[in-house]
Scaffold this motif. Structure first.
Motif, mmCIF file in Angstrom:
data_model
loop_
_atom_site.group_PDB
_atom_site.id
_atom_site.type_symbol
_atom_site.label_atom_id
_atom_site.label_comp_id
_atom_site.label_asym_id
_atom_site.label_seq_id
_atom_site.Cartn_x
_atom_site.Cartn_y
_atom_site.Cartn_z
ATOM 1 N N ASP B 225 0.817 -1.220 0.000
ATOM 2 C CA ASP B 225 0.000 0.000 0.000
ATOM 3 C C ASP B 225 0.849 1.268 0.000
ATOM 4 O OD1 ASP B 225 0.717 -1.003 2.644
ATOM 5 O OD2 ASP B 225 -0.158 0.862 3.330
ATOM 6 N N CYS B 230 0.388 -2.208 5.798
ATOM 7 C CA CYS B 230 0.562 -3.657 5.659
ATOM 8 C C CYS B 230 1.822 -4.209 6.331
ATOM 9 C CB CYS B 230 0.566 -4.043 4.189
ATOM 10 S SG CYS B 230 2.084 -3.614 3.333
ATOM 11 N N CYS B 233 6.914 -3.689 4.111
ATOM 12 C CA CYS B 233 8.142 -2.945 3.857
ATOM 13 C C CYS B 233 9.016 -2.831 5.084
ATOM 14 C CB CYS B 233 7.766 -1.548 3.388
ATOM 15 S SG CYS B 233 6.869 -0.641 4.670
HETATM 16 S S1 FES Z 1 4.139 -0.773 2.120
HETATM 17 FE FE1 FES Z 1 2.575 -1.406 3.428
HETATM 18 S S2 FES Z 1 3.248 -0.624 5.298
HETATM 19 FE FE2 FES Z 1 4.792 0.034 3.973
#
Ligand code: FES
Ligand SMILES: Cc1cc2nc3c(=O)[nH]c(=O)nc-3n(C[C@H](O)[C@H](O)[C@H](O)COP(=O)(O)OP(=O)(O)OC[C@H]3O[C@@H](n4cnc5c(N)ncnc54)[C@H](O)[C@@H]3O)c2cc1C
Ligand SMILES: Cc1cc2nc3c(=O)[nH]c(=O)nc-3n(C[C@H](O)[C@H](O)[C@H](O)COP(=O)(O)OP(=O)(O)OC[C@H]3O[C@@H](n4cnc5c(N)ncnc54)[C@H](O)[C@@H]3O)c2cc1C
Ligand code: SF4
Ligand code: SF4
Lengths: 463, 296
Positions: B225, B230, B233
Motif C-alpha cells: 500500500d 501492511c 516494507c
Molecule cells: S508498504 Fe505497506 S506498510 Fe509500507
C-alpha cells in the motif's frame, strides 16, 4: 415450523467452501424471509432498535417483508443505513440488535441481520437506488477515507444537498470492506462496490489515490481548496507486531498484508499479477475476526492452518459465527499457547515457531482472566508461514500533519462524543480513527453523528 | 487517469517517463516516491520521483525492467495513461528541512548505482537550486548503462563516472571511487547519500563507515500500500523495526540491517523470474544486484 427457532439459512457445504472463495452464507429466499418475518411480534417499544448503532426501524421494515413489500422495506432501512447489504453480513448482530430481541428471551431472536441482508440484496438486484437531494446547499465538505465511516458521513451530507468530495488513499473505495474482509464473507463486486456506487450516486465525488497528509493537508483543504468542513474517517490500519525474535523472517506477514494481497489485489485468483505466498503449514497468531479471516484465507489457498491464541476459547474476541465457520472448515485451534520466537532456516525463511503453553490466572483489570506462562512447557511448531494478527492502531499520517488536532495515547483522534467534533475548528472525525479498531456499524454510526453535527454547524453560518 | 506526456529509453531496459499528476507535482520533495498501476488489475509498483515540474504539474520517473509489471510498463507510450499514480509517499530527504546556512557549510557526496542515478538527481538538483554544489559518483556496469549523465552534470559540483568494466570513466566499483577521493585525492565529506541496489548501498555504507562519513541510504523493500497499512516494507534499522514507506525510505546507512533487507526482497522472487533476469542480462548478469537474489 418451530417459532422459537430461526428459519434456517442455507450455506455452502464446509468441505466444498474450504477450497473456494465463494460466499459461505447463501441468504434467504423471499419465502424464507417472509416466514422469518412472521416471527417478529412487532413490539411497540422495539428494544431491538436500541441495540442498533444507527437505529434502523427494525419492526417497520420487518412488517414490510412479512407483507412481501421488499422495496418499501428497503426504503425504511435506507433512511438509517447506507450499507445494509454489508451490515446484514458482517454486523455482530448477536451482541447488538438481536441480543435485545424479545423473541430471544425464550428461544432464538428474530434473524434481523439476515432479513436486512435479504432486503438490501433484493434492492441491489432490482437496481433500487436511494433518493437524491432535491435542493443543493452551496457548501463544500471534504471526507477523508472511504471506509464505512466516511461513506456514511458523505452519503448523509449529500442527501442534505452538500457538495461532498471523498479523498481516499487507496485505488479502490471501501476501506476495510475491500482490503480486509474476505470475498467469502463479503463479495466485493456483487455487494460492496454496488452499495458504494449507490452512495456515490447521491452526487458524492471521490478522488482516489490521494493520501491526505502527503499530497495535501487538512489545512490546505480548508484554506486553499475552499472546503467549509472536513470529516476524518481514516480508520486504524497500522498493524502491530509482537516484537519477538525472528519476526522479520521471510514468511512472516501481518494479517493486513496477507488480506490486502488477497482481497484488494485479488491475489487469490490464478491470473492475478500480485503474488501471495501459499504456505503449507501456517500459524495465525491472534483470536479476533481479523485472525479468523486470515486463517480462512490461508486455508483456502491450500494450507494446513492453525490459530494460535494465548487465552482460551471463551475469550476469543471473534464472532461466534466466525469461529464456528472456521472450525467447520478445518482450522485447528491451538489455544492457551503463546509464541516466543520464530525460527528461520539459513536463507531467512520461517521453519518453525517456538511457543509456550499458558494457563488462565486471576482476572485482571478488564475482568478477563490473565494468561500466565506454564514454566518449562516450551515446544516448537513446524511451520513455513506465520501471520500476525494482533490488532491495529490509527496511522499517524494525518495527526502528525494537522495543526491543532489532538490525539490520545493510543494515537486515536480525540472528539466530542455527541458530535464527533475534534479539537480543531471545522474538523470532525469518527470510526476506527477515533475508537481504534471496532466495527463497521459503529463506524457508520459515528459518520452519521458527525454528518448531523456538521449540518447544524454549517447551517448556523451566514452564507 | 494520469497521462504520460513523455517517454524515453535511457539505456537497454531503462526507461524515463513524464506523467501528468498535479497533486503529486505540487507537493513532492526530493527523496519521496510514488506508487503506480498500469491497469485496473495491475500490481502496485513503487518508484522514486526523479524530477518534477510544479508549473506544468508533471512528475518524472525512471524504471528498469525486472519483472512482469515493469516489462508491461515499458510498452506504454506518450499519450497512454497510468490508472493510478499515488504520491508523494514517504518522507522527504532530511536536508530539505535543514537550515540552509548550516547546510551550505557541509560537503556532500552522492553515490548513485545504476538506476539509483534517478532518485539521486532531484536531490542534487534541489541543492544546486539552493546554492549548494555536491559531488556525485555515478557507477554503472558498463558505458551503455550510464544514465542521465548530461542532466546530472548540469547540477553537480563534480561528477565522477565509473564503470565496472572500465568502458567509460573510471574503472571499478563506486566504493573504490569513494576511497580514492577521500584517501588519495584529498576530499573531505560531511555527508554521503548512497542510492542504488541494496548490495551496492551495503558496501558503500561499509566504506563510509570506515571513513567516518555519516551516510544516508534509500531502501526499496517490497511494498503493497505504501501508506503504513501492511508492514510488508518493514526493515530493521539500529535494532528497531521501521516501515520504509512511512518512516523512510531514507535511513542511516550505518544502522540498516542490509543482509536482512536483501533476504526480505526475495520473498516473492521465483525461480522463473531469476531465469528471466539471467537471460535478459546475458553476460552482464552477476547475480549480486539484489534483484534476483543471487545465483546459488
Ligand atoms: S508498504 Fe505497506 S506498510 Fe509500507
Ligand atoms: C480483516 C477484518 C475483518 C473485520 N471483520 C469485521 C466484521 O465482521 N464485522 C464488523 O463489524 N467489523 C469488522 N471489522 C472491523 C471494521 O471493518 C472496521 O471497524 C471498519 O471498517 C472501520 O471503518 P472506518 O470507516 O473507520 O475505517 P476503514 O474501513 O479502515 O477505512 C478508512 C479508509 O481511510 C483511508 N485512509 C487512511 N488514511 C488516509 C489518508 N491519510 N488519506 C486518505 N485516505 C486515508 C484508508 O485507505 C481506508 O480506505 C473487520 C476488520 C478487519 C481488518
Ligand atoms: C520506495 C521504492 C522506490 C523504488 N524506486 C524505483 C525506481 O526509481 N526505479 C526502479 O526501476 N525501481 C524502483 N523500485 C523497485 C521497483 O518497485 C520494482 O523493481 C518493481 O516493483 C518490480 O516489479 P515487477 O513486477 O516488474 O518485478 P517482479 O517480478 O515483481 O519483481 C522483481 C524484483 O523486484 C522486487 N520487487 C517486486 N515488487 C516490489 C515492490 N512492490 N516493491 C519493491 N520491490 C519489489 C522483487 O523483490 C524482485 O526481486 C523502487 C522500490 C521501492 C520500494
Ligand atoms: S445494522 Fe447491524 S445492528 Fe443495525 S439492525 Fe442491521 S444488523 Fe442489526
Ligand atoms: S424485538 Fe424482536 S420481535 Fe420485537 S420488534 Fe424487534 S425484532 Fe421484532
Amino acid at each position: 415450523m418451530d417459532v422459537l427457532k430461526k428459519v434456517p439459512i442455507s450455506e455452502q457445504d464446509a468441505k466444498i467452501r474450504a477450497t473456494n472463495f465463494e460466499e459461505v452464507c447463501l441468504g434467504y429466499t423471499l419465502e424464507e424471509a417472509m416466514m422469518e418475518a412472521e416471527r417478529c411480534i412487532n413490539c411497540k417499544n422495539a428494544p431491538c432498535r436500541n441495540g442498533c448503532p444507527v437505529s434502523i426501524d427494525i419492526p417497520a421494515f420487518i412488517q414490510k417483508v412479512k407483507a412481501g413489500e421488499v422495496e418499501a422495506a428497503y426504503h425504511i432501512i435506507n433512511e438509517s443505513s447506507a450499507l445494509p447489504s454489508v451490515c446484514g453480513r458482517v454486523c455482530p448482530q448477536e451482541t447488538q440488535c438481536e441480543e435485545r430481541c424479545i423473541r430471544g428471551i425464550k428461544g432464538e431472536p428474530v434473524s434481523i441481520g439476515k432479513l436486512e441482508r435479504f432486503v438490501a440484496d433484493w434492492a441491489l438486484e432490482h437496481g433500487i437506488k436511494p433518493e437524491k437531494a432535491k435542493n443543493k446547499i452551496d457548501k463544500k465538505v471534504a471526507v477523508i477515507g472511504c471506509g464505512p465511516a466516511g461513506i456514511t458521513c458523505a452519503g448523509d451530507l449529500a442527501k442534505l444537498g452538500y457538495d461532498v468530495t471523498i479523498f481516499e488513499a487507496l485505488h479502490e473505495p471501501g476501506g476495510v470492506l475491500v482490503y480486509g474482509i474476505p470475498e467469502f464473507r463479503l463479495p466485493k463486486e456483487k455487494v460492496v462496490r454496488k452499495e458504494i456506487d449507490n452512495v456515490l450516486s447521491l452526487g458524492v465525488k471521490i478522488e482516489t489515490d490521494v493520501v491526505i497528509g502527503k499530497a495535501t493537508t487538512i489545512d490546505e483543504l480548508l484554506e486553499e481548496e475552499g472546503f467549509d468542513a472536513v470529516f476524518i474517517g481514516s480508520g486504524a490500519g497500522l498493524p502491530k507486531f509482537m516484537g519477538i525474535p525472528g519476526e522479520q523472517s521471510n514468511g512472516v506477514f501481518s494479517a493486513n498484508e496477507y488480506l490486502t494481497r488477497s482481497n484488494l489485489m485479488k491475489a487469490f485468483k490464478e491470473d492475478s499479477t500480485t503474488p501471495i505466498m501459499r504456505g503449507k503449514k501456517v500459524a495465525v497468531v491472534g483470536g479476533g475476526n481479523v485472525a479468523m479471516d486470515a486463517a480462512r484465507t490461508a486455508l483456502r489457498l491450500g494450507a494446513e492452518t492453525h490459530i494460535v491464541y494465548r487465552r482460551s476459547e471463551e475469550e476469543l474476541p471473534a464472532r461466534v459465527e466466525e469461529v464456528h465457520h472456521a472450525k467447520e472448515e478445518g482450522i485447528i485451534f491451538d489455544l492457551l499457547t503463546n509464541p516466543i520466537e520464530i525460527q528461520a532456516d539459513e536463507n531467512g525463511w520461517v521453519k518453525g515457531m517456538k511457543c509456550i503453553k499458558m494457563e488462565l490466572g486471576e482476572p485482571d483489570a478488564s475482568g478477563r482472566r490473565k494468561p500466565v506462562e506454564i514454566e518449562g512447557s516450551e515446544f516448537v511448531m513446524d511451520l513455513d508461514m506465520v501471520i500476525m494478527s494482533l490488532g491495529t492502531s490509527p496511522n499517524p499520517l494525518i495527526s502528525s500533519t494537522t495543526k491543532g488536532l489532538e490525539t490520545n495515547r493510543y494515537k486515536c483522534i480525540v472528539v466530542e462524543e455527541e458530535t464527533g467534533k475534534t479539537t480543531k475548528d471545522r474538523v470532525y472525525a469518527g470510526g476506527d480513527a477515533v475508537t481504534g479498531a471496532a466495527t463497521v456499524i459503529l463506524a457508520m454510526g459515528a459518520g452519521k453523528t458527525a454528518a448531523k453535527a456538521m449540518h447544524e454547524y454549517l447551517s448556523s453560518l451566514e452564507s | 487517469m494520469y497521462q504520460i506526456t513523455k517517454t524515453e529509453e535511457l539505456a537497454a531496459n531503462i526507461y524515463y517517463m513524464e506523467v501528468k499528476a498535479k497533486r503529486v507535482a505540487k507537493s513532492c520533495e526530493p527523496g519521496q516516491f510514488v506508487i503506480v498501476r498500469t491497469s485496473k488489475d495491475g500490481e502496485r509498483i513503487p518508484l522514486t520521483i526523479c524530477d518534477y515540474d510544479r508549473v506544468n504539474g508533471t512528475v518524472s520517473i525512471v524504471f528498469q525492467i525486472v519483472g512482469g509489471a515493469t516489462q508491461f510498463m515499458s510498452t506504454l507510450k506518450e499519450g497512454d495513461h497510468f490508472v493510478d499514480f499515488v504520491g508523494p509517499l514517504g518522507c522527504a530527504s532530511e536536508f530539505v528541512h535543514e537550515d540552509i546556512e548550516e547546510l551550505k557549510k557541509k560537503k556532500i557526496l552522492f553515490v548513485a548505482g545504476g538506476v539509483g542515478t534517478a532518485p539521486v538527481y532531484p536531490q542534487v538538483k534541489w541543492l544546486k537550486q539552493h546554492g549548494i554544489d555536491a559531488d556525485v559518483i555515478v557507477g554503472a556496469k558498463t558505458k551503455d548503462l550510464v544514465i542521465l549523465e548530461d542532466k546530472m552534470k548540469a547540477v553537480a559540483g563534480t561528477l565522477y563516472i565509473t564503470t565496472d568494466d572500465g568502458s567509460y570513466g573510471r574503472h571499478g566499483l563506486v566504493t573504490q571511487v569513494i576511497k580514492d577521493l577521500v584517501e588519495k585525492e584529498g576530499k573531505q565529506y560531511d555527508l554521503c547519500v548512497a542510492i542504488g541496489p541494496m548490495i551496492m548501498m551495503k558496501f558503500a555504507a561499509m566504506t563510509t563507515k570506515e571513513l567516518q562519513i555519516p551516510t544516508i541510504v534509500s531502501l526499496n523493500p517490497i511494498m503493497v500500500d505504501g501508506t503504513g497499512m501492511c508492514g510488508a516494507c518493514r526493515v530493521t534499522v539500529g535494532n528497531e523495526v521501521k516501515f520504509a514507506c512511512v518512516d523512510g525510505p531514507e535511513f542511516d546507512g550505518h544502522l540498516v540491517d542490509f543482509d536482512q533487507a536483501m533476504k526480505r526482497q526475495q520473498i516473492y522472487k521465483t525461480i522463473e523470474g531469476r531465469e528471466m533476469l539471467k537471460a535478459q542480462e546475458g553476460d552482464k548478469h552477476h547475480g549480486g544486484c539484489g534483484h534476483c537474489g543471487g545465483d546459488e
